[in-house]
Motif scaffolding. Structure first.
Motif, PDB file in Angstrom:
ATOM      1  N   SER A  15       9.861  35.142   1.344  1.00  0.00           N
ATOM      2  CA  SER A  15       8.682  35.547   0.569  1.00  0.00           C
ATOM      3  C   SER A  15       7.711  36.445   1.323  1.00  0.00           C
ATOM      4  O   SER A  15       6.739  36.903   0.732  1.00  0.00           O
ATOM      5  CB  SER A  15       7.917  34.299   0.118  1.00  0.00           C
ATOM      6  N   GLY A  16       7.934  36.664   2.609  1.00  0.00           N
ATOM      7  CA  GLY A  16       6.959  37.404   3.403  1.00  0.00           C
ATOM      8  C   GLY A  16       6.851  38.865   3.023  1.00  0.00           C
ATOM      9  O   GLY A  16       7.803  39.414   2.492  1.00  0.00           O
ATOM     10  N   PRO A  17       5.708  39.477   3.223  1.00  0.00           N
ATOM     11  CA  PRO A  17       4.503  38.890   3.776  1.00  0.00           C
ATOM     12  C   PRO A  17       3.904  37.850   2.811  1.00  0.00           C
ATOM     13  O   PRO A  17       3.843  38.068   1.604  1.00  0.00           O
ATOM     14  CB  PRO A  17       3.554  40.060   3.963  1.00  0.00           C
ATOM     15  N   ILE A  18       3.486  36.721   3.386  1.00  0.00           N
ATOM     16  CA  ILE A  18       3.012  35.597   2.597  1.00  0.00           C
ATOM     17  C   ILE A  18       1.786  34.997   3.276  1.00  0.00           C
ATOM     18  O   ILE A  18       1.688  34.977   4.496  1.00  0.00           O
ATOM     19  CB  ILE A  18       4.150  34.552   2.409  1.00  0.00           C
ATOM     20  N   SER A  19       0.854  34.515   2.466  1.00  0.00           N
ATOM     21  CA  SER A  19      -0.387  33.963   3.009  1.00  0.00           C
ATOM     22  C   SER A  19      -0.210  32.519   3.461  1.00  0.00           C
ATOM     23  O   SER A  19       0.714  31.818   3.043  1.00  0.00           O
ATOM     24  CB  SER A  19      -1.497  34.026   1.956  1.00  0.00           C
ATOM     25  N   LEU A  20      -1.115  32.098   4.296  1.00  0.00           N
ATOM     26  CA  LEU A  20      -1.156  30.719   4.769  1.00  0.00           C
ATOM     27  C   LEU A  20      -1.219  29.753   3.585  1.00  0.00           C
ATOM     28  O   LEU A  20      -0.484  28.760   3.534  1.00  0.00           O
ATOM     29  CB  LEU A  20      -2.376  30.535   5.674  1.00  0.00           C
ATOM     30  N   GLU A  45       9.663  33.985  18.942  1.00  0.00           N
ATOM     31  CA  GLU A  45       9.813  35.326  18.387  1.00  0.00           C
ATOM     32  C   GLU A  45      10.663  35.312  17.117  1.00  0.00           C
ATOM     33  O   GLU A  45      11.550  36.143  16.918  1.00  0.00           O
ATOM     34  CB  GLU A  45      10.368  36.303  19.422  1.00  0.00           C
ATOM     35  N   LEU A  46      10.352  34.358  16.224  1.00  0.00           N
ATOM     36  CA  LEU A  46      11.026  34.272  14.927  1.00  0.00           C
ATOM     37  C   LEU A  46      10.105  34.652  13.777  1.00  0.00           C
ATOM     38  O   LEU A  46      10.573  35.035  12.712  1.00  0.00           O
ATOM     39  CB  LEU A  46      11.573  32.857  14.708  1.00  0.00           C
ATOM     40  N   ALA A  47       8.796  34.537  13.976  1.00  0.00           N
ATOM     41  CA  ALA A  47       7.824  34.879  12.936  1.00  0.00           C
ATOM     42  C   ALA A  47       6.561  35.398  13.611  1.00  0.00           C
ATOM     43  O   ALA A  47       6.314  35.123  14.779  1.00  0.00           O
ATOM     44  CB  ALA A  47       7.511  33.660  12.072  1.00  0.00           C
ATOM     45  N   GLN A  48       5.788  36.146  12.834  1.00  0.00           N
ATOM     46  CA  GLN A  48       4.556  36.714  13.373  1.00  0.00           C
ATOM     47  C   GLN A  48       3.533  36.888  12.261  1.00  0.00           C
ATOM     48  O   GLN A  48       3.836  36.709  11.086  1.00  0.00           O
ATOM     49  CB  GLN A  48       4.822  38.045  14.066  1.00  0.00           C
ATOM     50  N   VAL A  49       2.334  37.259  12.676  1.00  0.00           N
ATOM     51  CA  VAL A  49       1.227  37.491  11.756  1.00  0.00           C
ATOM     52  C   VAL A  49       0.990  38.993  11.675  1.00  0.00           C
ATOM     53  O   VAL A  49       1.142  39.711  12.660  1.00  0.00           O
ATOM     54  CB  VAL A  49      -0.049  36.790  12.270  1.00  0.00           C
ATOM     55  N   CYS A  50       0.611  39.455  10.490  1.00  0.00           N
ATOM     56  CA  CYS A  50       0.182  40.844  10.341  1.00  0.00           C
ATOM     57  C   CYS A  50      -1.034  40.859   9.426  1.00  0.00           C
ATOM     58  O   CYS A  50      -1.321  39.878   8.749  1.00  0.00           O
ATOM     59  CB  CYS A  50       1.305  41.716   9.780  1.00  0.00           C
ATOM     60  N   LYS A  51      -1.753  41.957   9.438  1.00  0.00           N
ATOM     61  CA  LYS A  51      -2.897  42.116   8.538  1.00  0.00           C
ATOM     62  C   LYS A  51      -2.583  43.220   7.549  1.00  0.00           C
ATOM     63  O   LYS A  51      -2.156  44.300   7.931  1.00  0.00           O
ATOM     64  CB  LYS A  51      -4.159  42.470   9.320  1.00  0.00           C
ATOM     65  N   VAL A  52      -2.788  42.912   6.271  1.00  0.00           N
ATOM     66  CA  VAL A  52      -2.605  43.887   5.203  1.00  0.00           C
ATOM     67  C   VAL A  52      -3.892  43.908   4.404  1.00  0.00           C
ATOM     68  O   VAL A  52      -4.275  42.891   3.814  1.00  0.00           O
ATOM     69  CB  VAL A  52      -1.404  43.520   4.298  1.00  0.00           C
ATOM     70  N   GLU A  53      -4.570  45.047   4.430  1.00  0.00           N
ATOM     71  CA  GLU A  53      -5.846  45.209   3.738  1.00  0.00           C
ATOM     72  C   GLU A  53      -6.813  44.081   4.077  1.00  0.00           C
ATOM     73  O   GLU A  53      -7.471  43.508   3.217  1.00  0.00           O
ATOM     74  CB  GLU A  53      -5.620  45.305   2.224  1.00  0.00           C
ATOM     75  N   GLY A  54      -6.852  43.724   5.366  1.00  0.00           N
ATOM     76  CA  GLY A  54      -7.780  42.709   5.844  1.00  0.00           C
ATOM     77  C   GLY A  54      -7.322  41.271   5.650  1.00  0.00           C
ATOM     78  O   GLY A  54      -7.985  40.354   6.110  1.00  0.00           O
ATOM     79  N   GLN A  55      -6.196  41.064   4.996  1.00  0.00           N
ATOM     80  CA  GLN A  55      -5.701  39.708   4.756  1.00  0.00           C
ATOM     81  C   GLN A  55      -4.634  39.363   5.794  1.00  0.00           C
ATOM     82  O   GLN A  55      -3.739  40.150   6.063  1.00  0.00           O
ATOM     83  CB  GLN A  55      -5.117  39.594   3.351  1.00  0.00           C
ATOM     84  N   VAL A  56      -4.724  38.174   6.377  1.00  0.00           N
ATOM     85  CA  VAL A  56      -3.741  37.705   7.358  1.00  0.00           C
ATOM     86  C   VAL A  56      -2.519  37.191   6.607  1.00  0.00           C
ATOM     87  O   VAL A  56      -2.626  36.326   5.741  1.00  0.00           O
ATOM     88  CB  VAL A  56      -4.335  36.588   8.242  1.00  0.00           C
ATOM     89  N   LEU A  57      -1.357  37.755   6.937  1.00  0.00           N
ATOM     90  CA  LEU A  57      -0.107  37.378   6.287  1.00  0.00           C
ATOM     91  C   LEU A  57       0.951  37.063   7.339  1.00  0.00           C
ATOM     92  O   LEU A  57       0.898  37.551   8.462  1.00  0.00           O
ATOM     93  CB  LEU A  57       0.387  38.508   5.381  1.00  0.00           C
ATOM     94  N   TYR A  58       1.929  36.276   6.932  1.00  0.00           N
ATOM     95  CA  TYR A  58       3.002  35.836   7.827  1.00  0.00           C
ATOM     96  C   TYR A  58       4.297  36.532   7.441  1.00  0.00           C
ATOM     97  O   TYR A  58       4.630  36.625   6.260  1.00  0.00           O
ATOM     98  CB  TYR A  58       3.140  34.307   7.749  1.00  0.00           C
TER      99      TYR A  58
END
Length: 67
Positions: A15-20, A45-58
């Motif tokens: 489902s990623g990018p997906i929110s907490l 090193e299996l998952a990470q966080v990114c920011k999309v339009e200011g929202q933290v996604l996994y």
């Protein structure tokens, strides 16, 4: 890999990018439980966080050219 970590990774991969909030809702986890388990996935090193339009996604881990 422990089943609880695999479940989280499966949701992020599917489902990623997906929110907490979405992850916790799908897996019936509270935020503290999720963060503790996610830190292991990040360290492996299996998952990470990114920011999309200011929202933290996994998202699944993605190597960059500098890594």
């Amino acid at each position: 890999m422990p089943a609880d970590l695999q479940r989280i990774l499966d949701v992020i991969t599917a489902s990623g990018p997906i929110s907490l909030e979405q992850i916790c809702s799908q897996l019936a986890l509270d935020e503290r439980e999720f963060r503790a388990r996610f830190s292991t996935l990040r360290h492996m090193e299996l998952a990470q966080v990114c920011k999309v339009e200011g929202q933290v996604l996994y998202i699944p881990f993605q190597k960059t050219n500098g890594s």
